[in-house]
Every structure is written in C-alpha cells, then in structure tokens.
Write a protein that holds these residues in place. Structure first.
Motif, PDB file in Angstrom:
ATOM      1  N   THR A  30      19.577  17.564  -0.012  1.00 59.12           N
ATOM      2  CA  THR A  30      20.455  17.879  -1.604  1.00 59.12           C
ATOM      3  C   THR A  30      21.732  18.485  -0.832  1.00 59.12           C
ATOM      4  OG1 THR A  30      18.532  17.305  -2.820  1.00 59.12           O
ATOM      5  CG2 THR A  30      20.390  18.656  -3.559  1.00 59.12           C
ATOM      6  N   LEU A  31      21.779  19.575   0.254  1.00 59.63           N
ATOM      7  CA  LEU A  31      23.151  19.736   0.615  1.00 59.63           C
ATOM      8  C   LEU A  31      23.457  18.939   1.175  1.00 59.63           C
ATOM      9  CD1 LEU A  31      21.677  23.090   1.553  1.00 59.63           C
ATOM     10  CD2 LEU A  31      22.885  22.716  -0.562  1.00 59.63           C
ATOM     11  N   ILE A  32      23.024  17.977   2.182  1.00 60.86           N
ATOM     12  CA  ILE A  32      23.906  17.796   2.686  1.00 60.86           C
ATOM     13  C   ILE A  32      24.534  16.425   1.939  1.00 60.86           C
ATOM     14  CG2 ILE A  32      23.704  15.166   4.515  1.00 60.86           C
ATOM     15  CD1 ILE A  32      22.025  17.230   5.944  1.00 60.86           C
ATOM     16  N   ALA A  33      23.786  15.915   0.951  1.00 61.90           N
ATOM     17  CA  ALA A  33      24.408  14.773  -0.012  1.00 61.90           C
ATOM     18  C   ALA A  33      25.587  16.000  -1.121  1.00 61.90           C
ATOM     19  CB  ALA A  33      23.353  13.694  -0.846  1.00 61.90           C
ATOM     20  N   SER A 108      24.223  23.699 -11.746  1.00 63.95           N
ATOM     21  CA  SER A 108      22.541  23.916 -11.407  1.00 63.95           C
ATOM     22  C   SER A 108      22.353  25.353 -11.382  1.00 63.95           C
ATOM     23  CB  SER A 108      22.049  22.929 -10.326  1.00 63.95           C
ATOM     24  OG  SER A 108      22.717  23.375  -8.777  1.00 63.95           O
ATOM     25  N   PHE A 109      23.360  25.510 -10.212  1.00 64.99           N
ATOM     26  CA  PHE A 109      23.175  27.494 -10.756  1.00 64.99           C
ATOM     27  C   PHE A 109      22.420  27.727  -8.687  1.00 64.99           C
ATOM     28  CE2 PHE A 109      24.965  27.520 -14.947  1.00 64.99           C
ATOM     29  CZ  PHE A 109      25.718  28.254 -14.695  1.00 64.99           C
ATOM     30  N   VAL A 113      23.880  24.798  -3.104  1.00 68.04           N
ATOM     31  CA  VAL A 113      24.270  23.902  -3.407  1.00 68.04           C
ATOM     32  C   VAL A 113      25.229  23.815  -4.227  1.00 68.04           C
ATOM     33  CG1 VAL A 113      24.116  22.040  -5.158  1.00 68.04           C
ATOM     34  CG2 VAL A 113      22.030  22.469  -4.550  1.00 68.04           C
ATOM     35  N   PHE A 114      26.303  25.317  -4.418  1.00 74.30           N
ATOM     36  CA  PHE A 114      27.659  25.282  -4.644  1.00 74.30           C
ATOM     37  C   PHE A 114      28.161  25.970  -3.101  1.00 74.30           C
ATOM     38  CE2 PHE A 114      30.372  29.040  -5.736  1.00 74.30           C
ATOM     39  CZ  PHE A 114      31.542  28.278  -6.151  1.00 74.30           C
ATOM     40  N   ILE A 115      27.532  26.082  -2.709  1.00 72.63           N
ATOM     41  CA  ILE A 115      28.458  26.413  -1.661  1.00 72.63           C
ATOM     42  C   ILE A 115      28.278  24.859  -0.331  1.00 72.63           C
ATOM     43  CG2 ILE A 115      28.534  27.083   1.088  1.00 72.63           C
ATOM     44  CD1 ILE A 115      27.307  29.638   0.101  1.00 72.63           C
ATOM     45  N   ALA A 116      27.596  23.898  -0.732  1.00 69.10           N
ATOM     46  CA  ALA A 116      27.934  22.710  -0.024  1.00 69.10           C
ATOM     47  C   ALA A 116      28.837  22.095  -0.394  1.00 69.10           C
ATOM     48  CB  ALA A 116      26.284  21.698   0.291  1.00 69.10           C
TER      49      ALA A 116
END
Length: 146
Positions: A30-33, A108-109, A113-116
């Motif tokens: 998910t982070l890569i996406a 999504s907080f 995810v925010f950093i990615a």
C-alpha cells in the motif's frame, strides 16, 4: 470507527472497504502504491503543463486583410493547437481525480500513508518537474488537489 488523528500501525483502510491492510506485506504494498501514484501525479502534471504551453505558444499568424478591410478567415485552422488543448483539458481532469484520491488516502490518517504520499509527490517533482524552468509558476502548488 475511523481514526480522526494520526496513528502509526499496519492496520489501515485506504479509500475503499476492500483496500484494508492487515499484514506487513499488504501495508508495504500500500505504501509503495501511494508513493507511485503520487509520483505519477507529478508526471501527469508535467505533461499537462507541456501541452498547455504547446497550445498557447503556437499562435496562428494574423489573417491577411482583404481590400475591404475585413480580415478573413473568421476561424483560423489550428489542428495541432486544438489537439494540444484537448489533451491538456483531459489531463487536467485525470490529474484532478488522482489528486483528490491522494488527498482522501492521506485522510486515512495513517502516518505511513501520509509520509508515502508526501515523499512520492516530492520525488515526482524532483524527477519530472524540477527542470521545467518555472514554465508555469501558477501550477507550482504543493496541494495535489488544486
């Protein structure tokens, strides 16, 4: 219940109920996406700016004046210019949709995810847009949904 503050963890729901992470593998994918979509956003923004500059730089020469003082033709032919403008408009729509999806994913907080997303936007800007020489400074907005 949805988180309303930033949290750190591998369990997150991104955009849709079926996009849930519950293991390290799904979280890293998910982070890569998120990173790839963020960089792709900057790539599309670069293409859109190039199409926009192409459509505005190819001005048709002024039509010749006739003896009666009326210029002709009324509508100049500009096939390349209109195609570039249509491509610019289409890319704007796609880019706006991607930008809003990135914004919703960041909402999504989940801290990762925010950093990615932020790192993806930064890397995409460095790779695709840092050498445009300020071609369109009005679009140098850090908000992907603007």
């Amino acid at each position: 219940m949805m988180h309303m503050t930033f949290y750190w963890g591998i369990k997150a729901t991104i955009l849709f109920d079926f996009w849930k992470t519950d293991s390290w593998l799904s979280y890293i994918l998910t982070l890569i996406a998120c990173f790839v979509f963020s960089a792709f956003y900057q790539y599309l923004e670069n293409r859109r700016i190039q199409f926009k500059s192409l459509s505005s730089s190819r001005r048709a020469p002024p039509p010749p004046r006739s003896s009666s003082g009326v210029s002709a033709p009324l509508i100049p032919k500009s096939g390349t210019r209109s195609a570039a403008k249509a491509a610019s408009v289409l890319l704007f729509g796609v880019n706006a949709a991607i930008g809003y999806l990135l914004m919703l994913a960041a909402m999504s907080f989940n801290g990762g995810v925010f950093i990615a997303i932020v790192v993806g936007l930064t890397a995409g800007y460095a790779v695709f847009r840092s050498d445009d020489g300020g071609a369109d400074t009005a679009t140098d907005d850090p908000c992907p949904c603007a």
